[in-house]
Scaffold this motif. Structure first.
Motif, short mmCIF file in Angstrom:
data_model
loop_
_atom_site.label_atom_id
_atom_site.label_comp_id
_atom_site.label_asym_id
_atom_site.label_seq_id
_atom_site.Cartn_x
_atom_site.Cartn_y
_atom_site.Cartn_z
N ARG A 94 0.89 -1.16 0.00
CA ARG A 94 0.00 0.00 0.00
C ARG A 94 0.92 1.20 0.00
N VAL A 96 1.51 5.29 0.65
CA VAL A 96 1.02 6.38 1.48
C VAL A 96 1.66 7.67 1.00
N VAL A 119 -0.77 1.23 7.75
CA VAL A 119 -1.65 1.46 6.60
C VAL A 119 -3.07 1.04 6.95
N ASP A 121 -6.42 0.68 5.02
CA ASP A 121 -7.08 0.74 3.71
C ASP A 121 -8.32 1.62 3.77
N THR A 126 -3.91 6.77 1.04
CA THR A 126 -3.36 5.43 0.84
C THR A 126 -3.89 4.88 -0.48
#
Length: 147
Positions: A94, A96, A119, A121, A126
């Motif tokens: 992911r 950022v 992270v 979701d 993100t």
């Protein structure tokens, strides 16, 4: 003669390998901006279908390079921000974007493993790999000059 042919064939197979070569931090240059790759927390690398190696000092350089040239890559790896020097596949990451992140090219961009507690979701800022590329296209990041 057979040994020469065997060596030639082995050389061809090795030359077309999709295995990424390690980044030589402090010596390798970014294939996009040509700066020396120094930071293990923000680097990225890719390998084309034909085995060509691409190394980047920042994830934003890799995204920009691939979007500008429409490269078809067999391998796309990014540095895991939580474990600098460890590369992860972009599909297991992911991304950022946050002002507290100071990536080399000023994109404020870092990658984390999907299961990282950092992270969340769905949180603004993100992105998955595909979402990140779309974000770069929508925000005109391709034309932005990084400081």
């Amino acid at each position: 003669m057979k040994k020469i042919i065997l060596l030639f064939v082995l050389g061809l197979i090795t030359a077309c390998s999709n295995e990424p070569q390690p980044i030589d931090y402090g010596n390798d240059n970014c294939d996009f901006c040509e700066m020396t790759i120094v930071s293990q927390a923000y680097s990225a690398q890719a390998v084309s279908q034909k085995g060509k190696q691409y190394k980047y000092d920042a994830i934003e350089c890799m995204v920009n390079d691939q979007l500008q040239h429409n490269y078809d890559m067999a391998v796309n790896l990014v540095a895991n921000f939580e474990q600098p020097g460890t590369m992860i596949n972009v599909n297991k990451a992911r991304f950022v974007i946050n002002d507290s992140i100071k990536s080399p090219m000023g994109g404020n961009l870092a990658a984390f493993k999907k299961e990282s507690p950092v992270v969340n979701d769905g949180t603004e800022g993100t992105f998955s790999w595909d979402e990140l590329k779309t974000h770069f296209l929508q925000t005109d990041s391709l034309n932005r000059t990084y400081q």
